[in-house]
Design an enzyme around this catalytic site. Structure first.
Site, PDB file in Angstrom:
ATOM      1  N   LYS A  74       0.837  -1.201   0.000  1.00  0.00           N
ATOM      2  CA  LYS A  74       0.000   0.000   0.000  1.00  0.00           C
ATOM      3  C   LYS A  74       0.869   1.246   0.000  1.00  0.00           C
ATOM      4  CE  LYS A  74      -3.897  -2.258   2.260  1.00  0.00           C
ATOM      5  NZ  LYS A  74      -4.558  -2.640   3.500  1.00  0.00           N
ATOM      6  N   GLN A 116      -5.025  -1.398   9.733  1.00  0.00           N
ATOM      7  CA  GLN A 116      -4.929  -2.727   9.128  1.00  0.00           C
ATOM      8  C   GLN A 116      -5.558  -3.786  10.050  1.00  0.00           C
ATOM      9  OE1 GLN A 116      -3.552  -3.406   5.971  1.00  0.00           O
ATOM     10  NE2 GLN A 116      -4.401  -5.440   6.309  1.00  0.00           N
ATOM     11  N   ASP A 120     -11.283   2.895   4.059  1.00  0.00           N
ATOM     12  CA  ASP A 120     -11.688   1.490   3.958  1.00  0.00           C
ATOM     13  C   ASP A 120     -13.210   1.368   3.810  1.00  0.00           C
ATOM     14  OD1 ASP A 120      -9.775  -0.503   3.808  1.00  0.00           O
ATOM     15  OD2 ASP A 120      -9.410  -0.573   5.962  1.00  0.00           O
TER      16      ASP A 120
END
Ligand code: NAD
Length: 286
Positions: free
Chosen positions: A50, A94, A117
């Site tokens: 990422k 995460q 997200d």
């Protein structure tokens, strides 16, 4: 007949390039903060990828690494600091988080405007209501793949196999918003092969390697495989038996090289979207 293979690597590369081109026109650098708690090997690899992809798109990526014994209070304080940091447009914590930390509490602490997200209940609700929002990256990537392959969900019978909050449910919401007739199947579905045979678009997101078989697929159907499963022999497999299904399907995604590369590309797109919305930049003219 052999199915068209939908090339996720190429579609993702094109999307990353589009994001980079738009970022280059801005008079500020969008910022993405990724928080990694502990040293789960898979998460460490994802986070590194990422970081790299964000940097290549001109996004200022920052990874905050916290030890595995971080308390929930300390993590919430970190999220609060990122919420208050005006250079940060996107925040991603995460998952999975170590035991002892409630992922729901952490997700709900993220500023919904920075929730790249798309997991915050405000954004989940907006998506369910068919409103524009930051939608989860993997199902958004599936929608981008369908569009790139020229497959319209409008009016089509779509079957989503899996009902997780990360993939299945938002996938169904996006397909519904795109006017598909959506069915959600899951581990308690009575006749999964029968449901599958009725579908013109099948999206498999179960984490069960090669579960979807060729005799479940209607001739010419589109088959999108979200699954990423590591087999005992080290091979990567999707949730779809690719070789046999490609002989029946009209279009199909491979694993790897299908949905996987789209997730990070859509994360970059969400970061750009969040940055533009937060900073009041007018939408691109194209
Ligand atoms: P999950 O374990 O949270 O959910 C799996 C879902 O599948 C559940 O809703 C369950 O009801 C359903 N299911 C399980 N067994 C089933 C069966 N036999 N028949 C019908 N339904 C069944 O998983 P998830 O997070 O949604 O991920 C699903 C898959 O997608 C995994 O392989 C995961 O690795 C992969 N994934 C890929 C990406 C990507 O970037 N490509 C992102 C997220 C997840």
């Amino acid at each position: 007949m052999s199915a068209t293979i939908i090339d996720g690597k190429a579609v993702a590369a094109a999307l990353r390039a589009t994001v980079a081109a738009r970022v280059a026109t801005l008079d500020f650098q969008p910022g993405l903060a990724v928080v990694l708690v502990g040293d789960d090997p898979a998460s460490t690899v994802y986070v590194r990828n990422k970081d790299r992809a964000a940097a290549a798109a001109g996004i200022a990526a920052r990874t905050i690494r916290l030890p595995a014994d971080t308390t929930q209070a300390a993590l919430l304080a970190q999220v609060g600091a990122l919420n208050a940091d005006d250079t940060v447009d996107g925040i991603l914590v995460q998952l999975p988080l170590p035991p002892g930390i409630d992922p729901r509490a952490v997700i709900e602490a993220i500023d919904p405007a920075k929730d790249v997200d798309g997991f915050h209940p405000i954004n989940v609700g907006r998506l369910a209501d068919g409103l524009p929002t930051l939608a989860p990256c993997t199902p958004t990537g599936v929608m981008r793949l369908l569009a790139a392959a020229g497959i319209s969900p409008r009016g089509a019978r779509a079957l989503v196999i899996g009902r997780s909050s990360i993939v299945g449910k938002p996938m169904a919401a996006l397909l519904l918003a795109a006017d598909a007739t959506v069915t959600i199947a899951h581990s308690r579905t009575r006749d999964l092969p029968g449901e599958c045979r009725r579908a013109e678009i099948v999206i498999a997101a179960t984490g069960r390697p090669e579960m979807v078989r060729a005799d479940w697929i209607a001739p010419g159907a589109t088959v999108i495989d979200v699954g990423i499963n590591r087999l005992a022999d080290g091979r990567l497999a999707g949730d779809v038996a690719f070789e046999e299904c490609r002989a029946v399907a009209g279009a199909i995604t491979p694993v790897p090289g299908g949905v996987g590369p789209m997730t990070i590309a859509c994360l970059l797109e969400n970061t750009l979207t969040a940055a533009i919305a937060r900073r009041g930049v007018p939408p691109a003219g194209d």
